[in-house]
Design a protein around this motif. Sequence first.
Motif, short mmCIF file in Angstrom:
data_model
loop_
_atom_site.label_atom_id
_atom_site.label_comp_id
_atom_site.label_asym_id
_atom_site.label_seq_id
_atom_site.Cartn_x
_atom_site.Cartn_y
_atom_site.Cartn_z
N GLU A 380 0.99 -1.07 -0.13
CA GLU A 380 -0.06 -0.12 0.09
C GLU A 380 0.93 1.26 0.09
OE1 GLU A 380 0.45 -1.43 4.37
OE2 GLU A 380 0.05 -2.14 2.35
N ASP A 381 2.03 1.14 0.43
CA ASP A 381 2.89 2.59 0.35
C ASP A 381 4.16 2.33 -0.42
OD1 ASP A 381 1.33 3.44 2.63
OD2 ASP A 381 2.83 2.02 4.00
N CYS A 382 4.43 1.09 -1.18
CA CYS A 382 5.79 1.06 -1.75
C CYS A 382 5.56 0.42 -3.15
CB CYS A 382 6.79 0.41 -1.09
SG CYS A 382 7.30 1.21 0.55
N TRP A 383 6.39 0.74 -3.98
CA TRP A 383 6.28 -0.26 -5.27
C TRP A 383 7.51 -0.18 -6.09
CZ3 TRP A 383 5.05 4.89 -4.61
CH2 TRP A 383 5.72 5.62 -5.43
N THR A 384 7.95 -1.03 -6.85
CA THR A 384 9.24 -1.17 -7.61
C THR A 384 9.05 -0.86 -9.10
OG1 THR A 384 9.72 -3.04 -6.08
CG2 THR A 384 10.72 -3.22 -8.12
N ALA A 385 9.98 -0.18 -9.50
CA ALA A 385 10.17 0.27 -11.03
C ALA A 385 10.12 -0.97 -11.88
CB ALA A 385 11.32 1.31 -11.24
#
Length: 455
Positions: A380-385
């Motif tokens: 919900e707070d982070c993601w990966t390119a």
Amino acid sequence: MKDPQRLLGAALVSCALAAGVGAGPAYAQENQLWISAPYETVLPGADADGGAPERSLAVRVSRDVADDRVPAGRLTVDVGEIASFARVSWPANCEPESEVKAVCDVPEMPAGTESVPAATFGLRALPGADVGASGYVRYSAVAGEATSHPAETRVGVGNGPDLGLSQADDQHGLRPGSRTSVRATLSNSGNRTADRTLLWLDASYGLRFEQRHANCEYRAHETGTSALCVLDEAVAPGQRYALNTGLGVGRNALYERFDHSVHPYSDEALEEMRGDWTWTRGTGAELDLRPLAAARAAAADPDLDPQDNYRAVMLNARNTADLKLGGSRVGGAAGDTVTARVTVLNRGPAWVASLGAGAAVATVRFRAPEGTTVGPLPEEDCWTAEDGTSPTTHFCRTPIYLHDKASYTFEIPLRIDRVVRGAHTTVATLNDDPELSIREFDPNLRNNSARIVVN
């Protein structure tokens, strides 16, 4: 009735919803237009004098891509489904083709123009129209080779008050420590009187109510202060009242927001809006409405059309907030998983909040230090390119607000694949997010980066 507090942090609510949209860019690329019109409207039936108030429907034509010119076009409006209970007043740019259809001239859209007004026409319930009757006004548009998806507005007939608030102007450049006010007009465009009014107000954290009225209840929450007021003045059809809310601009003010809504009073509505929270009654003079026009008598009923009951105003102050990023040092053996912490501190003096767009106060970017792999991050707070670059870039974002002198910490799991003495990576904020640009309020970008050091 939904809790108005849930509207905070979301995109600004508008009173007219897009009724029909296309999926692609406009004229030059995919020949696609969009039609924007109210999603729904309710026509009041006859009032005490036997007349019926008129409603206006405003329609616009737009496109996604504004790079090229779109020539003048035509909007077709079909009112066949409502002809049995409503009468239409066509504007000058609309030519009736039959009793139930008209074609309206739409101006060209020059390069750089995203939308143009197409037509604003009036609707009035016919004498003796059945309460509960409904149907759709349907639209289509063409301009050169560009066409639109069909769109529609649902039209019904009802009896009752129709309370509404005018939209106050946004305010910019306010001075922290000063005072301001939000002025609006409360009106009843229905065909019945609202004997009492329930008024909801919400001032964001950097604002304060100048007065705490005895006919209002107040509660503080994380993003500001809410008030519930019961106004005893009857608001009859055609009546307009001035509503003026005085606000203090705090020393910590920056991107502020004031929300307010009106509803016909009922005990049930008041209890629902109170919810399970604790409210404290004010002790100052009662909040009264100042009439702006003469009133006509009628009976009381629920609100006809709530689309204009709620308004939001943005109030921006000339202030700054210094965000500072803190990193961490961790250590372990090969095969260990350790937790690195990155902290976003708001040194003030202002709090930072994105109460309109709902954007994060700060988004940080980082890569795994040499010899490590980033473990599972909170989705919900982070993601990966997903761009195929190596090493992989990760992003994490804070909530949409951060109080002055407050901080928010990310916990980043790192698996140590092999020990590399002094391995490190730089964590930095993205300073140019178009929804909330750190560069515009942070006077010191030099402390917006930090290091994670492993072993």
